[in-house]
Design a protein around this motif. Structure first.
Motif, mmCIF file in Angstrom:
data_model
loop_
_atom_site.group_PDB
_atom_site.id
_atom_site.type_symbol
_atom_site.label_atom_id
_atom_site.label_comp_id
_atom_site.label_asym_id
_atom_site.label_seq_id
_atom_site.Cartn_x
_atom_site.Cartn_y
_atom_site.Cartn_z
ATOM 1 N N GLU A 58 0.815 -1.201 0.000
ATOM 2 C CA GLU A 58 0.000 0.000 0.000
ATOM 3 C C GLU A 58 0.857 1.263 0.000
ATOM 4 N N CYS A 59 2.043 1.202 0.621
ATOM 5 C CA CYS A 59 2.762 2.447 0.911
ATOM 6 C C CYS A 59 3.930 2.743 -0.009
ATOM 7 N N MET A 60 4.503 1.744 -0.690
ATOM 8 C CA MET A 60 5.775 1.998 -1.375
ATOM 9 C C MET A 60 5.652 3.070 -2.461
ATOM 10 N N ALA A 61 4.609 2.965 -3.283
ATOM 11 C CA ALA A 61 4.463 3.939 -4.368
ATOM 12 C C ALA A 61 4.267 5.339 -3.803
ATOM 13 N N LEU A 62 3.499 5.414 -2.722
ATOM 14 C CA LEU A 62 3.223 6.702 -2.091
ATOM 15 C C LEU A 62 4.507 7.333 -1.558
ATOM 16 N N ILE A 63 5.312 6.533 -0.855
ATOM 17 C CA ILE A 63 6.526 7.071 -0.249
ATOM 18 C C ILE A 63 7.575 7.363 -1.321
ATOM 19 N N TYR A 98 -2.603 -2.498 -6.482
ATOM 20 C CA TYR A 98 -3.021 -2.412 -5.078
ATOM 21 C C TYR A 98 -3.733 -1.081 -4.847
ATOM 22 N N SER A 99 -4.795 -1.117 -4.046
ATOM 23 C CA SER A 99 -5.453 0.128 -3.655
ATOM 24 C C SER A 99 -4.510 0.925 -2.769
ATOM 25 N N VAL A 100 -4.401 2.215 -3.031
ATOM 26 C CA VAL A 100 -3.546 3.057 -2.188
ATOM 27 C C VAL A 100 -4.361 4.193 -1.582
ATOM 28 N N ASN A 101 -3.804 4.769 -0.541
ATOM 29 C CA ASN A 101 -4.500 5.814 0.198
ATOM 30 C C ASN A 101 -3.989 7.190 -0.215
ATOM 31 N N GLU A 102 -4.707 8.213 0.169
ATOM 32 C CA GLU A 102 -4.249 9.587 -0.030
ATOM 33 C C GLU A 102 -3.694 10.089 1.306
ATOM 34 N N LEU A 103 -2.965 11.206 1.256
ATOM 35 C CA LEU A 103 -2.397 11.766 2.481
ATOM 36 C C LEU A 103 -3.346 12.792 3.079
ATOM 37 N N PHE A 104 -3.935 12.476 4.215
ATOM 38 C CA PHE A 104 -4.717 13.457 4.965
ATOM 39 C C PHE A 104 -4.740 13.011 6.420
ATOM 40 N N VAL A 105 -5.110 13.900 7.309
ATOM 41 C CA VAL A 105 -5.063 13.613 8.740
ATOM 42 C C VAL A 105 -6.042 12.475 9.069
ATOM 43 N N ASN A 106 -5.565 11.524 9.854
ATOM 44 C CA ASN A 106 -6.352 10.356 10.252
ATOM 45 C C ASN A 106 -6.811 9.524 9.049
ATOM 46 N N ASN A 107 -5.936 9.407 8.049
ATOM 47 C CA ASN A 107 -6.309 8.656 6.846
ATOM 48 C C ASN A 107 -6.383 7.153 7.091
ATOM 49 N N ASP A 108 -6.036 6.717 8.315
ATOM 50 C CA ASP A 108 -6.130 5.294 8.639
ATOM 51 C C ASP A 108 -7.368 4.990 9.471
ATOM 52 N N ARG A 109 -8.228 5.993 9.670
ATOM 53 C CA ARG A 109 -9.395 5.797 10.530
ATOM 54 C C ARG A 109 -10.337 4.748 9.923
ATOM 55 N N GLU A 146 9.237 1.029 -13.498
ATOM 56 C CA GLU A 146 9.521 2.462 -13.452
ATOM 57 C C GLU A 146 8.408 3.192 -12.729
ATOM 58 N N LEU A 147 8.812 4.122 -11.856
ATOM 59 C CA LEU A 147 7.831 4.914 -11.112
ATOM 60 C C LEU A 147 7.327 6.048 -11.991
ATOM 61 N N SER A 148 6.011 6.108 -12.143
ATOM 62 C CA SER A 148 5.445 7.307 -12.748
ATOM 63 C C SER A 148 4.071 7.535 -12.135
ATOM 64 N N PRO A 149 3.783 8.766 -11.755
ATOM 65 C CA PRO A 149 2.528 9.054 -11.054
ATOM 66 C C PRO A 149 1.295 8.662 -11.871
ATOM 67 N N GLU A 150 1.363 8.761 -13.207
ATOM 68 C CA GLU A 150 0.186 8.455 -14.034
ATOM 69 C C GLU A 150 -0.204 6.981 -13.930
ATOM 70 N N THR A 151 0.795 6.101 -13.786
ATOM 71 C CA THR A 151 0.480 4.678 -13.746
ATOM 72 C C THR A 151 0.188 4.220 -12.322
ATOM 73 N N GLY A 152 0.247 5.109 -11.348
ATOM 74 C CA GLY A 152 -0.108 4.761 -9.973
ATOM 75 C C GLY A 152 1.060 4.292 -9.130
ATOM 76 N N GLY A 153 2.216 4.052 -9.733
ATOM 77 C CA GLY A 153 3.356 3.594 -8.940
ATOM 78 C C GLY A 153 4.426 3.021 -9.843
ATOM 79 N N PHE A 154 5.044 1.914 -9.403
ATOM 80 C CA PHE A 154 6.098 1.275 -10.184
ATOM 81 C C PHE A 154 5.453 0.301 -11.170
ATOM 82 N N ALA A 155 5.419 0.682 -12.433
ATOM 83 C CA ALA A 155 4.769 -0.160 -13.430
ATOM 84 C C ALA A 155 5.809 -1.017 -14.130
ATOM 85 N N CYS A 156 5.415 -2.236 -14.494
ATOM 86 C CA CYS A 156 6.254 -3.135 -15.272
ATOM 87 C C CYS A 156 6.438 -2.545 -16.671
#
Lengths: 101, 493
Positions: free
Chosen positions: A47-52, B320-331, B438-448
C-alpha cells in the motif's frame, strides 16, 4: 487540522517520520525504509511503497522515473511457515537452491 | 419509529438474480418503487442519522438472502454474528455493523480493513486461535471465532490508545534509549508488552503438508480481467495453462466494478476453464526463486505449497489500492474506493449510509452513481478542485474536512469515505525475476515496463493489465487476450 497522517498502516509510520528521515539525510527509498520501518510489516509495502517513493522524489526534486523500487523479497504475502517444512529446497542436503547459495 | 424491510425487484445489471431489500418507513409510508438500483429518481433515500443496521435483524446488507451462500453464525469477540458461506470474515463483520476489528501495533490506533483484497494489513485478526490472519482473506465457517489484536480490553475501547495521545507527533524510537542500561532493559520490557503483532497460536501446526510439483507451459498469476483473458487465450492456443489467484473467488477488479460485476467475472472464469486452463483460487504466488533449478515460482495455498515451473510466466497481478495523504487517513471507515465497490457489487453490502467519494476518474464516477442508485447519500471531493485535509471521528469516520479553492475549510458529514486513488501496480513477483519497473505518477506507482506483446525485460516473463500501469478492466482484458496468445506461442514453440 491536527493529527497523524499515516503513510504505512502496518508499522504506524507517519508522514512526519518520513520527512524527519529525509531531513536527517536518509533520503533514498531504501534508507527511508530502514530508518522508519515502512514497508516492513505484514503488507511488505504494497500500500505504501508507491506513495513514499513519490514523496522521496518530490522532496529530492528529482524525476519520478529515477527513483527505484525497494528490493522485493519472499514471501510476497503472509504465509504460514508449516507450508515450507517439507519443501526439498529447505533441506541443505537435498535442495538444488540451497547448495548454490 | 418502526422500519420494515421490503423486498423489491431484482437487479439484473449486477448479475444477481435475487431481490433487493429496500428500507421503507412504517407506518408513515410503505412504498415499494422497484429496485433500489434503477436510479432515475425513484429510489428510497434513508433519512439521516438512522441507526438502521444497529437494530438486530437489519444489517448493512442490501439484498435478501436468496443469492448468498448458506447462512452461518460466526463469533466476534464472543458475540454472535450472522454470516454467509463464501464471504470473508471482514465482509460478514462489516455487514453486521461491526466497526473496529483490531488495533495497530505501535499507537494502538483503531483498525478495520481498507482494501478488502488482502493487501493493506488493516484487518489482521486472531481467527480460531491463529494470530495475524487477514480477515478479508479468511472465509466464514460455522462457529468460527474472530478476535481483535493488540487491544485491551476490546478493539472498540482500547486503554492502550493512550500511547497515541501521549505522542501526538509520533514516537521516534531512535531517540528513546536512556543513558542507563537497566532503565533501557525495563523500558524494552514495557514497550514489547505494549506493542507487537498478536500472541502465539493456541496450538502447534498439526500435520506438515507435502509440497506439490507442477510443470506447465504458461503460468498465469492473477485471475482478474487480464489474467482470465490471458489464460483463455493461452489454453486455446494449445498451451498447458495454470492460473493462480489469491482471492476466495476469481474475477479480480471485475467484482468491484459496477459496470461488470459477478456475472462478468463468472463468464470470464467459465471461458478460461472451458478453454482448458486450470484455475486455482486461494493460491498466492509468494516468491520467484531464480536460483532454484532454472527458476521456480512458489505458490502458497491453505493446504500446501506448490512449486511451479513454467516455460513462460505471465503476470496479471493488477494493482493495489492506495490511500491519499490526509489527517487520520487510517481511521476505520476510510476505505479504498474498490473496497466500497467490492462490498456493493460482489456482496450486496453498503459501506455506509452517507459515503464521501474522494478522487476523480471513471471509477470514482461509476461508483458514485452505483452507490447513489443503491440508496446511499453520496458526496464527492474532486481532488483537482478541493483537497481533503482530514477526517473526524474517534473510532469511525463521522465527517471529512475539505479545503476549498477559496481557502475556506468545510465539513462534509459521512459514515464512510471511498478513496479513489490510482491503484499501484503489483510488481513484487516480476521484480523478483529481475524485470524492470519504473515509477510514474500516471500509472499509480512502479509499473512493469513491457513492449506491445507484453514482453518484460526478462526473456521468459510477460505481463499484462494494471501491473503495467492502471488502464481499467476493459483494456486489461484486451491486453490479456493478446499477451496470452503470445505466451502460448512461445511456450509451445
Amino acid at each position: 487540522m491536527k493529527g497523524k497522517i499515516i503513510v504505512c498502516r502496518c508499522e504506524d509510520v507517519t508522514l512526519h517520520d518520513v520527512e524527519h528521515s529525509i531531513e536527517l539525510g536518509y533520503a533514498d527509498i531504501e534508507e527511508v525504509k530502514r530508518f522508519t520501518g515502512f514497508g516492513t510489516g505484514p503488507c511488505q509495502g504494497k500500500e505504501c511503497m508507491a506513495l513514499i517513493a513519490r514523496i522521496v522524489a518530490e522532496r529530492a526534486g528529482v524525476e519520478a522515473a529515477s527513483v527505484p523500487a525497494f528490493t522485493s523479497r519472499p514471501p510476497i504475502a503472509p504465509t504460514p511457515l508449516r507450508l515450507f517444512a517439507r519443501d526439498p529446497a529447505g533441506d541443505p542436503d537435498d535442495g538444488a537452491g540451497s547448495e548454490e547459495r | 419509529m418502526h422500519w420494515v424491510a421490503v423486498a423489491a425487484s431484482a437487479v439484473p445489471q449486477y448479475g444477481h438474480d435475487f431481490p433487493v431489500l429496500t428500507m421503507v418507513e412504517s407506518p408513515v409510508s410503505v412504498r415499494v418503487e422497484g429496485s433500489a438500483y434503477t436510479g432515475e429518481g425513484q429510489r428510497e433515500l434513508p433519512p439521516r442519522s438512522r441507526p438502521w443496521y444497529a437494530c438486530g435483524a437489519l444489517t448493512r446488507r442490501l439484498r435478501a438472502d436468496a443469492g448468498r451462500g448458506e447462512p452461518l453464525r460466526i463469533l466476534f469477540e464472543d458475540n454472535s454474528v450472522r454470516a454467509f458461506a463464501g464471504e470473508s470474515v471482514a465482509v460478514a463483520l462489516h455487514a453486521a455493523g461491526r466497526q473496529v476489528l483490531s488495533r495497530s501495533l505501535k499507537y494502538h490506533r483503531p483498525r478495520a480493513f481498507f482494501c478488502l483484497e488482502g493487501h493493506c494489513g488493516g484487518c489482521l485478526m486472531r481467527i480460531d486461535g491463529v494470530p495475524n490472519l487477514r480477515a478479508c482473506m479468511e472465509p466464514c465457517t460455522n462457529e468460527l471465532s474472530a478476535e481483535g489484536q493488540n487491544a485491551f480490553p476490546s478493539p472498540d475501547l482500547d486503554l492502550l490508545e493512550a500511547v497515541d495521545w501521549m505522542f501526538p507527533h509520533g514516537m521516534n524510537h531512535h531517540t528513546m534509549m536512556t543513558g542507563s542500561k537497566i532503565l533501557n532493559l525495563v523500558m524494552r520490557g514495557i514497550v514489547r508488552q505494549l506493542s507487537g503483532l498478536g500472541t502465539l497460536p493456541d496450538s502447534d501446526a498439526d500435520e506438515l503438508p507435502e509440497v506439490e510439483e507442477l510443470t506447465v507451459d504458461v503460468a498465469v498469476v492473477g485471475a482478474g480481467p487480464a489474467g482470465l483473458a490471458a489464460a483463455a487465450a493461452a489454453a486455446r492456443a494449445g498451451a498447458r495453462t495454470l492460473v493462480v489467484d489469491e482471492h476466495l473467488q476469481p474475477g479480480g477488479s471485475l467484482l468491484a466494478d459496477p459496470r461488470h460485476g459477478v456475472a462478468a467475472a463468472q463468464a470470464a472464469t467459465t471461458d478460461a476453464r472451458e478453454a482448458g486452463a486450470e484455475l486455482r483460487s486461494r493460491a498466492t504466488a509468494i516468491a520467484f526463486y531464480p536460483e532454484d533449478g532454472g527458476g521456480l515460482l512458489a505458490v502458497a495455498t491453505p493446504e500446501r505449497l506448490l512449486r511451479v515451473r513454467a516455460r513462460r510466466y505471465l503476470y496479471a497481478t493488477g494493482g493495489y489500492s492506495v490511500n491519499e495523504l490526509f489527517v487520520n487517513n487510517d481511521r476505520p471507515g476510510v476505505f479504498a474506493a474498490r473496497a466500497v465497490g467490492r462490498l456493493l457489487v460482489q456482496h450486496g453490502v453498503l459501506a455506509g449510509e452517507r459515503v464521501c467519494v474522494v478522487g476523480a476518474g471513471d471509477y470514482a464516477a461509476t461508483l458514485t452513481r452505483a452507490l447513489s442508485d443503491a440508496g446511499c447519500e453520496v458526496s464527492t471531493v474532486d481532488q483537482r478542485e478541493r483537497r481533503i485535509i482530514g477526517v473526524r471521528g474517534r473510532t469511525w469516520v463521522t465527517a471529512v474536512e475539505v479545503d476549498g479553492a477559496d481557502g475556506k475549510t468545510s465539513r462534509i458529514d459521512c459514515d464512510a469515505v471511498a478513496v479513489a486513488a490510482t491503484p499501484a501496480p503489483a510488481t513484487e513477483a516480476p521484480r523478483q525475476h529481475g524485470c524492470k519497473v519504473e515509477l510514474s505518477p500516471e500509472t499509480g506507482g512502479f509499473a512493469c515496463l513491457v513492449d506491445g506483446d507484453g514482453h518484460t525485460s526478462v526473456e521468459d516473463v510477460l505481463a499484462c493489465g494494471d501491473v503495467c500501469g492502471y488502464a481499467g478492466p476493459e483494456a486489461a482484458a484486451a491486453a490479456g487476450a493478446r499477451v496470452g496468445a503470445v505466451a502460448a506461442r512461445e511456450a509451445t514453440a
